[in-house]
Design a protein around this motif. Structure first.
Motif, short mmCIF file in Angstrom:
data_model
loop_
_atom_site.label_atom_id
_atom_site.label_comp_id
_atom_site.label_asym_id
_atom_site.label_seq_id
_atom_site.Cartn_x
_atom_site.Cartn_y
_atom_site.Cartn_z
N LEU A 129 -23.79 33.11 -38.72
CA LEU A 129 -22.93 33.02 -37.54
C LEU A 129 -23.62 32.36 -36.35
O LEU A 129 -22.96 31.87 -35.46
CB LEU A 129 -22.44 34.41 -37.14
CG LEU A 129 -21.50 35.08 -38.15
CD1 LEU A 129 -21.15 36.49 -37.71
CD2 LEU A 129 -20.24 34.25 -38.34
N THR A 133 -24.93 36.00 -31.80
CA THR A 133 -23.92 36.82 -32.46
C THR A 133 -23.98 38.22 -31.85
O THR A 133 -25.05 38.77 -31.62
CB THR A 133 -24.17 36.88 -33.97
OG1 THR A 133 -24.09 35.56 -34.49
CG2 THR A 133 -23.16 37.75 -34.68
N THR A 144 -17.69 41.91 -35.27
CA THR A 144 -18.80 40.99 -35.17
C THR A 144 -18.26 39.62 -34.80
O THR A 144 -17.35 39.11 -35.45
CB THR A 144 -19.56 40.92 -36.50
OG1 THR A 144 -19.99 42.23 -36.85
CG2 THR A 144 -20.76 40.00 -36.40
N GLY A 146 -19.47 35.67 -33.78
CA GLY A 146 -20.47 34.62 -33.61
C GLY A 146 -20.09 33.74 -32.44
O GLY A 146 -18.93 33.70 -32.02
N SER A 149 -17.44 31.38 -33.55
CA SER A 149 -16.31 31.98 -34.26
C SER A 149 -15.04 31.86 -33.43
O SER A 149 -15.08 31.92 -32.20
CB SER A 149 -16.57 33.46 -34.52
OG SER A 149 -17.72 33.64 -35.28
#
Length: 162
Positions: A129, A133, A144, A146, A149
């Motif tokens: 990621l 992160t 979670t 990143g 992301s």
């Protein structure tokens, strides 16, 4: 005609002979037992040569067919672009994980989670990621995220975080 119980035709002193004894339900002779012991000992030492195996070409691929198959050029199919989600605020607007702030409301599986804190991420996905992160937390729930992301959040009010 059955060979069960018949001694004639056994290749004594070989592994094949040992197997013929077993098939015919006759006690193995010492020469066949010794051949089997020697073969297994050689296998444990890694010295046993590969035995030839009978192959039926009607049921198995020939070496040429296997070689032909590995040389073939793969066919690349065009990949369509990902579908565009309609502009509906109730399903959230996409942002990158690095833009996520405390007070934002994440839309995840139809549920809304207001972010009240971030915790550092210590798991094994950091390499995949990326550095930065973190875990976006909402009470006992966490996600979670990143830095690159894509996260869907409810639209922010005009003055900043929700």
């Amino acid at each position: 005609m059955s060979v069960i119980g018949q001694e004639a035709g056994i290749e004594h002193g070989t592994v094949k002979g040992y197997k013929q004894h077993a098939y015919r339900k006759i006690e193995s002779c010492d020469a066949c037992k010794k051949a089997l012991r020697d073969d297994r000992a050689a296998a444990r030492r890694g010295e046993r040569p590969e035995r030839a195996k009978l192959q039926r070409t009607s049921r198995r691929k020939t070496a040429e067919a296997v070689e032909e198959q590995t040389v073939a050029t793969p066919v690349l199919l065009p990949v369509p672009p990902p579908p565009q989600l309609p502009d509906r605020p109730e399903i959230g607007v996409p942002i990158e994980g690095r833009e996520l702030e405390i007070g934002d409301v994440i839309v995840f599986l139809g549920n809304h989670h207001r972010i009240d804190r971030f915790e550092s991420y210590t798991g094994s996905l950091r390499a995949a990621l990326g550095e930065g992160t973190r875990v976006a937390c909402s009470g006992g729930w966490g996600m979670t995220v990143g830095p690159r992301s894509t996260v869907r959040i409810l639209p922010r009010p005009a003055g900043g975080a929700a």
